[in-house]
Design a protein around this motif. Structure first.
Motif, PDB file in Angstrom:
ATOM      1  N   VAL A  26      40.861  93.376  70.012  1.00 18.00           N
ATOM      2  CA  VAL A  26      40.501  94.135  71.205  1.00 18.00           C
ATOM      3  C   VAL A  26      41.670  94.103  72.188  1.00 18.00           C
ATOM      4  O   VAL A  26      42.242  93.048  72.471  1.00 18.00           O
ATOM      5  CB  VAL A  26      39.229  93.546  71.847  1.00 18.00           C
ATOM      6  CG1 VAL A  26      38.956  94.199  73.195  1.00 18.00           C
ATOM      7  CG2 VAL A  26      38.043  93.729  70.922  1.00 18.00           C
ATOM      8  N   GLY A  72      35.252  97.427  60.127  1.00 18.45           N
ATOM      9  CA  GLY A  72      34.951  96.566  61.264  1.00 18.45           C
ATOM     10  C   GLY A  72      33.733  97.108  61.986  1.00 18.45           C
ATOM     11  O   GLY A  72      33.213  98.185  61.659  1.00 18.45           O
ATOM     12  N   ASN A  73      33.241  96.402  62.968  1.00 21.73           N
ATOM     13  CA  ASN A  73      31.987  96.759  63.620  1.00 21.73           C
ATOM     14  C   ASN A  73      32.204  97.384  64.993  1.00 21.73           C
ATOM     15  O   ASN A  73      32.871  96.820  65.856  1.00 21.73           O
ATOM     16  CB  ASN A  73      31.104  95.511  63.772  1.00 21.73           C
ATOM     17  CG  ASN A  73      30.604  95.007  62.436  1.00 21.73           C
ATOM     18  OD1 ASN A  73      30.402  95.797  61.507  1.00 21.73           O
ATOM     19  ND2 ASN A  73      30.404  93.696  62.322  1.00 21.73           N
ATOM     20  N   ARG A  74      31.598  98.576  65.144  1.00 22.55           N
ATOM     21  CA  ARG A  74      31.483  99.272  66.423  1.00 22.55           C
ATOM     22  C   ARG A  74      32.795  99.325  67.222  1.00 22.55           C
ATOM     23  O   ARG A  74      32.871  98.836  68.344  1.00 22.55           O
ATOM     24  CB  ARG A  74      30.422  98.607  67.289  1.00 22.55           C
ATOM     25  CG  ARG A  74      29.045  98.611  66.670  1.00 22.55           C
ATOM     26  CD  ARG A  74      28.016  98.117  67.642  1.00 22.55           C
ATOM     27  NE  ARG A  74      26.767  97.836  66.959  1.00 22.55           N
ATOM     28  CZ  ARG A  74      25.657  97.334  67.560  1.00 22.55           C
ATOM     29  NH1 ARG A  74      25.685  97.091  68.857  1.00 22.55           N
ATOM     30  NH2 ARG A  74      24.573  97.108  66.871  1.00 22.55           N
ATOM     31  N   PRO A  75      33.854  99.933  66.678  1.00 18.66           N
ATOM     32  CA  PRO A  75      35.085 100.042  67.465  1.00 18.66           C
ATOM     33  C   PRO A  75      34.999 101.186  68.474  1.00 18.66           C
ATOM     34  O   PRO A  75      34.324 102.200  68.251  1.00 18.66           O
ATOM     35  CB  PRO A  75      36.139 100.336  66.406  1.00 18.66           C
ATOM     36  CG  PRO A  75      35.397 101.113  65.371  1.00 18.66           C
ATOM     37  CD  PRO A  75      34.010 100.511  65.331  1.00 18.66           C
ATOM     38  N   ASN A 113      34.148 106.495  69.793  1.00 24.99           N
ATOM     39  CA  ASN A 113      33.323 105.380  69.338  1.00 24.99           C
ATOM     40  C   ASN A 113      32.871 105.620  67.898  1.00 24.99           C
ATOM     41  O   ASN A 113      32.760 106.760  67.445  1.00 24.99           O
ATOM     42  CB  ASN A 113      32.086 105.219  70.229  1.00 24.99           C
ATOM     43  CG  ASN A 113      32.461 105.112  71.695  1.00 24.99           C
ATOM     44  OD1 ASN A 113      33.196 104.216  72.081  1.00 24.99           O
ATOM     45  ND2 ASN A 113      31.953 106.037  72.509  1.00 24.99           N
ATOM     46  N   LEU A 132      42.532  99.630  70.996  1.00 26.68           N
ATOM     47  CA  LEU A 132      41.157  99.268  70.675  1.00 26.68           C
ATOM     48  C   LEU A 132      40.508  98.753  71.960  1.00 26.68           C
ATOM     49  O   LEU A 132      40.829  97.669  72.444  1.00 26.68           O
ATOM     50  CB  LEU A 132      41.131  98.192  69.587  1.00 26.68           C
ATOM     51  CG  LEU A 132      39.739  97.682  69.183  1.00 26.68           C
ATOM     52  CD1 LEU A 132      38.900  98.807  68.596  1.00 26.68           C
ATOM     53  CD2 LEU A 132      39.861  96.518  68.202  1.00 26.68           C
ATOM     54  N   SER A 182      37.162  98.194  72.530  1.00 28.43           N
ATOM     55  CA  SER A 182      36.149  97.154  72.310  1.00 28.43           C
ATOM     56  C   SER A 182      35.745  97.155  70.854  1.00 28.43           C
ATOM     57  O   SER A 182      35.993  98.104  70.103  1.00 28.43           O
ATOM     58  CB  SER A 182      34.918  97.403  73.197  1.00 28.43           C
ATOM     59  OG  SER A 182      34.303  98.635  72.849  1.00 28.43           O
ATOM     60  N   SER A 183      35.107  96.057  70.421  1.00 27.39           N
ATOM     61  CA  SER A 183      34.573  95.922  69.078  1.00 27.39           C
ATOM     62  C   SER A 183      33.417  94.931  69.154  1.00 27.39           C
ATOM     63  O   SER A 183      33.428  94.003  69.983  1.00 27.39           O
ATOM     64  CB  SER A 183      35.655  95.418  68.120  1.00 27.39           C
ATOM     65  OG  SER A 183      35.121  95.169  66.834  1.00 27.39           O
ATOM     66  N   SER A 230      33.847  91.315  69.571  1.00 26.16           N
ATOM     67  CA  SER A 230      35.310  91.258  69.736  1.00 26.16           C
ATOM     68  C   SER A 230      36.037  91.038  68.425  1.00 26.16           C
ATOM     69  O   SER A 230      37.104  90.428  68.385  1.00 26.16           O
ATOM     70  CB  SER A 230      35.692  90.161  70.754  1.00 26.16           C
ATOM     71  OG  SER A 230      35.132  90.435  72.004  1.00 26.16           O
ATOM     72  N   SER A 237      38.168  91.930  64.928  1.00 22.69           N
ATOM     73  CA  SER A 237      39.350  92.755  64.677  1.00 22.69           C
ATOM     74  C   SER A 237      38.982  93.934  63.789  1.00 22.69           C
ATOM     75  O   SER A 237      37.966  93.914  63.080  1.00 22.69           O
ATOM     76  CB  SER A 237      40.448  91.926  64.036  1.00 22.69           C
ATOM     77  OG  SER A 237      40.046  91.460  62.771  1.00 22.69           O
ATOM     78  N   ILE A 238      39.835  94.957  63.803  1.00 22.56           N
ATOM     79  CA  ILE A 238      39.599  96.223  63.119  1.00 22.56           C
ATOM     80  C   ILE A 238      40.796  96.541  62.233  1.00 22.56           C
ATOM     81  O   ILE A 238      41.944  96.267  62.582  1.00 22.56           O
ATOM     82  CB  ILE A 238      39.384  97.362  64.145  1.00 22.56           C
ATOM     83  CG1 ILE A 238      38.150  97.087  65.005  1.00 22.56           C
ATOM     84  CG2 ILE A 238      39.251  98.709  63.462  1.00 22.56           C
ATOM     85  CD1 ILE A 238      36.847  97.103  64.254  1.00 22.56           C
TER      86      ILE A 238
END
Length: 482
Positions: free
Chosen positions: A29, A74-77, A95, A129, A131-132, A135, A137-138
């Motif tokens: 993030v 990854g989750n919800r970037p 999003n 990035l 947010s995720s 938090s 990583s993506i």
């Protein structure tokens, strides 16, 4: 590396598209999606630093930037544009959900992140990035479920309005006055000696104007008069500039038969560089032109000249297809007073061939002449002459740095058909010395060819002598072969 986009002129349609060419993992993030390639570009107002993925925008334009991340793991970037200069997120976010992610709301849309920005200083942007979930990583781009073609993050930046700066160009102008009062009792020029501006200079009270530019010239005399005076703009031969108005200054309270004009104004386009003056063309009694000073009263004399147009550059170049040419004037490189079509002061480096349409012309690699004994032929810093006494042979010296020469030669002279020597090494300096060996040439027509290798500077010369009758009109040539 940095690629740029933009242009000069009144409006800049600048554009730059960039992307990644490989996946990028472990983006935390606040981390930057690092664009690493320029896909298309036009102009100079937008720059991508492909080393860090940041984008630089020139001030004074309005830009639209969009960016997208086609796939990720990854989750919800959430991705968003970030202003590095002001340390703030700007524009709209993009999003997305992972297929295995349990959404906490009704839905979310991916797509592009967009911002419209008008910076007033040079500004650096990055795509980050925002947010995720938790938090985490993506990783972006290059997922196995999709083709890698077109799957990496990309952006587009474009100037959508605004004026680009006109670089290397300006409009000439000057304003001028007097440093002390000036009295005229006969026709004569007003000698302005105080000025400020750019591109127009003063010369003996006149103003130096450049050929083929158009100027607006204005001036007024303020001061006292015992009767009256009329004034106007003139060229350096005191000819009135055509089409302008005549200014007048008169004694207060006096009666006159004509209605005076308050100042002299004219538009003027000189065809050659010209100095112009404000000139009193008729005076009755005398007139004192005041310098700006309350002690002299509140009137003063002044002049103002401004180039009319948006650019001070008169472009002599013509673009025709892929050819650019100039059909008039000379071009100087390192030389502001060129006397030839191309006049270069300094060294020239040519990677291809130089083709001479007239090979008999003066070429910088050859010098030759018919000279008497003791008269030198010079090529660069090499001087060669036939000696005036002694062995009556050819002598050489240099006006530059001394060097070591390796000399070979052959000759025909007197009754000998052929004589030669080779590989003679000698120091060549500022004092004349015989080339290789002292041969005694005694007859008209004696001939010798010398080959001199400058082993210090890696140069090679061929020097030829044919003796003339009585050692007059000897032919000497120096050729630099390398």
């Amino acid at each position: 590396t940095i690629a740029t986009a933009g242009g000069s002129g009144s409006f800049a349609a600048s554009f730059l598209r960039g992307s990644r060419t490989a996946s990028q993992s472990s983006i935390a993030v606040g981390g930057i999606v690092s664009f690493s390639a320029v896909d298309n570009t036009s102009g100079q107002d937008i720059a991508l630093n492909t080393s860090n993925g940041k984008i630089t925008l020139a001030p004074g334009n309005t830009y639209r930037l969009i960016a997208a991340v086609p796939n990720f793991s990854g989750n919800r970037p959430a991705f968003m544009w970030y202003n590095e200069t002001s340390s703030s997120y700007i524009g709209s976010a993009s999003n997305g959900y992972s297929p295995t992610d349990g959404a906490s709301g009704a839905g979310a849309f991916g797509g592009i992140a967009e911002v419209i920005i008008t910076p007033n200083v040079t500004t650096v942007l990055s795509f980050r990035l925002l947010s995720s979930l938790s938090s985490g990583s993506i990783t972006v781009g290059g997922l196995a479920d999709f083709s890698t073609t077109g799957s990496y993050p990309w952006f587009e930046a474009q100037v959508i309005s605004g004026n680009a700066p006109v670089t290397g160009q300006s409009v000439d102008y000057v304003q001028a006055s007097l440093s002390a009062n000036q009295t005229l009792s006969a026709a004569g020029n007003v000698i302005f000696n105080t000025s400020s501006g750019a591109g127009i200079t003063l010369s003996s009270g006149g103003f130096n104007l450049i050929a083929n530019k158009t100027y607006k010239l204005e001036a007024a005399l303020g001061g006292s008069a015992t009767n009256y005076a009329y004034y106007s703009w003139v060229d350096n031969a005191n000819n009135l500039l055509a089409g302008g108005s005549i200014g007048a200054v008169m004694k207060a309270g006096a009666a006159f038969t004509d209605a005076p004009q308050d100042k002299a104004v004219v538009y003027y386009t000189p065809t050659v560089n010209t100095t112009v003056y404000l000139r009193v063309i008729n005076v009755s009694g005398s007139i004192t032109a005041y310098a700006p000073s309350a002690a002299s009263g509140y009137s003063s004399s002044w002049a103002s000249i401004q180039q009319v147009g948006s650019s001070a550059i008169v472009n002599p170049w013509i673009l025709s297809g892929t050819n650019t040419f100039n059909t008039s004037g000379n071009v100087g490189i390192g030389n502001n007073t060129p006397t030839q079509a191309l006049d270069v002061t300094g060294n020239a480096n040519v990677s291809g061939k130089i083709t001479l349409a007239d090979p008999s012309g003066n070429v910088a690699v050859k010098a030759a002449g018919f000279v008497n004994a003791g008269v030198a032929v010079t090529l660069g810093d090499i001087q060669v002459q036939l000696s005036t006494g002694g062995a009556r042979s050819l002598q050489i010296r240099t006006s530059g740095t001394a060097f070591t020469g390796m000399v070979s030669a052959y000759t025909t002279y007197a009754s000998n058909a052929y004589t030669y020597f080779s590989d003679v090494t000698q120091a060549i300096n500022g004092t004349y010395g015989y080339i290789g060996a002292a041969w005694g040439f005694g007859a008209d027509g004696d001939l010798v060819n010398y080959f001199v290798r400058d082993t210090t500077n890696q140069r090679f010369y061929r020097i030829t002598l044919m003796v003339g009758p009585g050692y007059t009109n000897n032919f000497i040539s120096i050729e630099r072969l390398l």
